[in-house]
Write a protein that holds these residues in place. Structure first.
Motif, PDB file in Angstrom:
ATOM      1  N   GLY A 183       0.811  -1.211   0.000  1.00  0.00           N
ATOM      2  CA  GLY A 183       0.000   0.000   0.000  1.00  0.00           C
ATOM      3  C   GLY A 183       0.844   1.261   0.000  1.00  0.00           C
ATOM      4  O   GLY A 183       0.532   2.241  -0.695  1.00  0.00           O
ATOM      5  N   LEU A 184       1.923   1.267   0.785  1.00  0.00           N
ATOM      6  CA  LEU A 184       2.807   2.422   0.825  1.00  0.00           C
ATOM      7  C   LEU A 184       3.452   2.690  -0.528  1.00  0.00           C
ATOM      8  O   LEU A 184       3.576   3.845  -0.960  1.00  0.00           O
ATOM      9  CB  LEU A 184       3.889   2.222   1.893  1.00  0.00           C
ATOM     10  N   LEU A 185       3.869   1.643  -1.203  1.00  0.00           N
ATOM     11  CA  LEU A 185       4.482   1.801  -2.523  1.00  0.00           C
ATOM     12  C   LEU A 185       3.482   2.378  -3.529  1.00  0.00           C
ATOM     13  O   LEU A 185       3.822   3.260  -4.322  1.00  0.00           O
ATOM     14  CB  LEU A 185       5.019   0.458  -3.018  1.00  0.00           C
ATOM     15  N   ILE A 186       2.244   1.874  -3.484  1.00  0.00           N
ATOM     16  CA  ILE A 186       1.207   2.390  -4.402  1.00  0.00           C
ATOM     17  C   ILE A 186       0.936   3.856  -4.120  1.00  0.00           C
ATOM     18  O   ILE A 186       0.846   4.689  -5.038  1.00  0.00           O
ATOM     19  CB  ILE A 186      -0.082   1.559  -4.263  1.00  0.00           C
ATOM     20  N   ALA A 187       0.788   4.213  -2.828  1.00  0.00           N
ATOM     21  CA  ALA A 187       0.529   5.609  -2.476  1.00  0.00           C
ATOM     22  C   ALA A 187       1.673   6.510  -2.919  1.00  0.00           C
ATOM     23  O   ALA A 187       1.450   7.626  -3.417  1.00  0.00           O
ATOM     24  CB  ALA A 187       0.318   5.734  -0.962  1.00  0.00           C
ATOM     25  N   CYS A 188       2.908   6.046  -2.761  1.00  0.00           N
ATOM     26  CA  CYS A 188       4.063   6.832  -3.157  1.00  0.00           C
ATOM     27  C   CYS A 188       4.081   7.052  -4.675  1.00  0.00           C
ATOM     28  O   CYS A 188       4.411   8.150  -5.141  1.00  0.00           O
ATOM     29  CB  CYS A 188       5.349   6.139  -2.716  1.00  0.00           C
ATOM     30  N   LEU A 189       3.720   6.044  -5.445  1.00  0.00           N
ATOM     31  CA  LEU A 189       3.636   6.197  -6.895  1.00  0.00           C
ATOM     32  C   LEU A 189       2.621   7.276  -7.261  1.00  0.00           C
ATOM     33  O   LEU A 189       2.844   8.072  -8.181  1.00  0.00           O
ATOM     34  CB  LEU A 189       3.260   4.864  -7.540  1.00  0.00           C
ATOM     35  N   GLY A 190       1.515   7.310  -6.546  1.00  0.00           N
ATOM     36  CA  GLY A 190       0.514   8.344  -6.796  1.00  0.00           C
ATOM     37  C   GLY A 190       1.057   9.733  -6.493  1.00  0.00           C
ATOM     38  O   GLY A 190       0.822  10.686  -7.250  1.00  0.00           O
ATOM     39  N   GLY A 191       1.779   9.864  -5.382  1.00  0.00           N
ATOM     40  CA  GLY A 191       2.364  11.153  -5.035  1.00  0.00           C
ATOM     41  C   GLY A 191       3.380  11.617  -6.070  1.00  0.00           C
ATOM     42  O   GLY A 191       3.403  12.794  -6.465  1.00  0.00           O
ATOM     43  N   ILE A 192       4.214  10.691  -6.528  1.00  0.00           N
ATOM     44  CA  ILE A 192       5.211  11.034  -7.551  1.00  0.00           C
ATOM     45  C   ILE A 192       4.523  11.444  -8.846  1.00  0.00           C
ATOM     46  O   ILE A 192       4.960  12.378  -9.531  1.00  0.00           O
ATOM     47  CB  ILE A 192       6.159   9.838  -7.791  1.00  0.00           C
ATOM     48  N   ALA A 193       3.427  10.755  -9.186  1.00  0.00           N
ATOM     49  CA  ALA A 193       2.698  11.088 -10.414  1.00  0.00           C
ATOM     50  C   ALA A 193       2.095  12.499 -10.329  1.00  0.00           C
ATOM     51  O   ALA A 193       2.113  13.254 -11.307  1.00  0.00           O
ATOM     52  CB  ALA A 193       1.600  10.063 -10.673  1.00  0.00           C
ATOM     53  N   ILE A 194       1.577  12.867  -9.157  1.00  0.00           N
ATOM     54  CA  ILE A 194       1.033  14.222  -8.984  1.00  0.00           C
ATOM     55  C   ILE A 194       2.151  15.255  -9.068  1.00  0.00           C
ATOM     56  O   ILE A 194       1.997  16.311  -9.702  1.00  0.00           O
ATOM     57  CB  ILE A 194       0.286  14.323  -7.643  1.00  0.00           C
TER      58      ILE A 194
END
Length: 407
Positions: A296-307
Motif C-alpha cells: 500500500g505504501l508503494l502504491i501511495a508513493c507512486l501516486g504522489g510522484i505522479a502528482i
C-alpha cells in the motif's frame, strides 16, 4: 521493557467472531461524525464569510480549530474510557456535539462560530476515538483488520459525499441547515449505538491516574509495535487531508471546475477508497499485515510522484485525477491495516492506544493541510511535494520496523 505494555493474548477481550452489519454501521457512524462535520462546510465557506461579515480565510479558521481540539481531546477521552467504559463517554460525546451544532447554527459572528466548532470537536473526538477502541474490544487479528477496513470505507464516504451534500443544503436551505443535519445525524447515531452496541469494555478497568496515563502514553510512544504503524498511518492521513484541502484550489482555480463538479469529484473518491478497502481485505489474509502495508505504501508513493510530475509537465486534469486515484488506492490499504496493526497488541489499553493513534492521525492531517497551503504558491506542486515526501518518509519508517522486528 517497553514491550511489557503489550497485553497477553489470554487477557485480550477481543474475539475473532464475525461482525454484524449493524455493528459495522454503528462503528462507521461514530467514526464519521468528525469528518462529516468538517467537510460538509467546505462549499459554504464563502457564504458563511458574507453572513458573518469576515473574509473567507478567516472562516477557514473554523476548520483549523476543529482539527486542533479534535486531536488534543482524544488524548483525554481514551484513558477515561479505559476507566469508566465506552458507553458513557460516547453518549456524552454525542450530547456535546449536538450542543455545539446548535451553537454553530445560531452563531451571528465569527467568535461565536469558533466557540461552537470547538464544542463540536470535543464531542466528535469522543465518538471517533472510541469507535476504534470498541472495534478492538470486540475483535482482534484478521477480524479486526476486516472490520476497520469496512469502517474506514464508510468514514471516507463522509468527506467524499459531504461537500456535495453540503452544497445542496446550502443551495436550498442556507448554510445553517448543515449544522441542523449533522446534529440530527449525531442524534440518530446515539440512538443506534445504544440499541446495537452499548457497553463493550468488559476487561479490567484501568485506574484514571494522570501520572499513569502519561506513563502509558510514554510507553506507547516508544514501543515499536505501536509507534511505527501509528506514525505511518499519521503520515498517510496527512496526505489524504492535504489532498482534500488542495483539491478545490487545483480543480476550480486551475482546471475550471464548478462547485458541483468538485462535489462529484469528492464523491468519486469514495469509489476508489471502497475498492482499496476491498483490496486490503484480500491482501491481509493472503500476505499478512506487514507485506500488505508495504504494498500500500508503494502504491501511495507512486501516486504522489505522479502528482508531482504532473505539476512540472503541466498535465491535463485527467492525469491529475488518475494520479490522485493511485494515491487513494494505496492510502486505502495502509490506513485500516496500519490501524489494526497498531491497536491489536493492546487490548486492556485499547482506549489509550486508540486515543494516541487518533492524535497522530489528526496531527498528521493538520500538518499536511498547513504545508500544502504554505510551502509553494502552486497548489498542485505543493500537493505533489507533500504527498511524495510523506509517502517516502512512511516507507523509510516502516522499513525500520522490519529491521527492528528481525533484529
Amino acid at each position: 521493557m517497553t514491550d511489557q505494555i503489550i497485553d497477553a493474548q489470554a487477557d485480550a477481550p477481543a474475539r475473532e467472531s464475525s461482525s454484524t452489519g449493524g455493528q459495522i454501521a454503528v462503528l462507521a457512524a461514530l467514526a464519521s461524525v468528525g469528518t462529516l462535520a468538517t467537510n460538509i462546510l467546505l462549499p459554504s465557506l464563502p457564504q458563511m464569510a458574507v453572513a458573518l461579515q469576515v473574509t473567507t480565510p478567516a472562516v477557514t479558521a473554523s476548520i483549523t480549530i476543529f482539527l486542533a481540539v479534535f486531536a488534543l481531546g482524544q488524548l483525554v477521552v481514551g484513558p477515561i474510557s479505559d476507566r469508566y467504559g465506552r458507553r458513557s463517554p460516547v453518549l456524552a460525546g454525542f450530547a456535546i456535539f449536538i450542543a455545539g451544532s446548535i451553537w454553530c447554527g445560531l452563531s451571528t459572528d465569527l467568535t461565536s462560530l469558533l466557540i461552537g466548532r470547538a464544542i463540536q470537536a470535543v464531542g466528535a473526538c469522543s465518538t471517533s476515538v472510541l469507535s476504534r477502541a470498541i472495534a478492538r474490544d470486540l475483535f482482534s487479528g484478521a477480524a479486526l483488520a476486516r472490520v476497520l477496513t469496512l469502517v474506514m470505507i464508510a468514514q471516507a464516504a463522509a468527506p467524499g459525499f459531504s461537500p456535495l451534500l453540503g452544497g445542496g443544503l446550502d443551495h436550498f436551505f442556507g448554510w445553517r441547515s448543515e449544522f441542523v443535519f449533522v446534529g440530527a445525524f449525531a442524534l440518530l447515531s446515539a440512538i443506534a449505538f445504544t440499541a446495537v452496541l452499548g457497553e463493550t469494555h468488559n476487561a479490567t478497568r484501568i485506574p484514571l491516574n494522570p501520572i499513569a496515563v502519561g506513563m502509558t502514553y510514554g510507553k506507547l510512544s516508544v514501543n515499536r509495535h505501536f509507534l511505527v504503524p501509528a506514525a505511518t498511518v499519521g503520515l498517510i492521513m496527512g496526505g489524504l487531508f492535504s489532498m482534500f484541502s488542495a483539491a478545490p484550489r487545483i480543480l476550480i482555480e486551475g482546471y475550471g471546475f464548478t462547485p458541483i463538479a468538485l462535489g462529484l469529484f469528492f464523491a468519486g473518491t469514495v469509489m476508489v477508497v471502497f475498492g482499496s478497502g476491498m483490496l486490503a481485505a484480500r491482501l491481509a489474509p493472503r500476505f499478512g499485515l506487514e507485506r500488505a502495508i508495504r504494498y500500500g505504501l508503494l502504491i501511495a508513493c507512486l501516486g504522489g510522484i505522479a502528482i508531482l510530475t504532473s505539476a512540472y509537465v503541466h498535465a491535463n486534469v485527467a492525469t491529475f485525477i488518475a494520479a490522485t486515484c493511485v494515491f487513494l488506492l494505496g492510502m486505502g490499504v495502509v490506513n485500516p491495516l496500519g490501524t489494526a496493526q497498531a491497536l491489536s497488541p493492546f487490548g486492556t489499553h485499547a482506549g489509550a492506544a486508540s486515543a494516541l493513534l487518533g492524535f497522530w492521525q489528526m496531527t498528521g492531517a493538520a500538518i499536511g493541510v498547513f504545508l500544502v497551503a504554505t510551502i509553494v504558491p502552486d497548489a498542485l506542486l505543493a500537493l505533489g511535494i507533500v504527498l511524495t515526501g510523506g509517502c517516502l518518509l512512511a516507507i523509510l519508517l516502516y522499513a525500520m520496523r522490519g529491521k527492528a522486528m528481525t533484529a
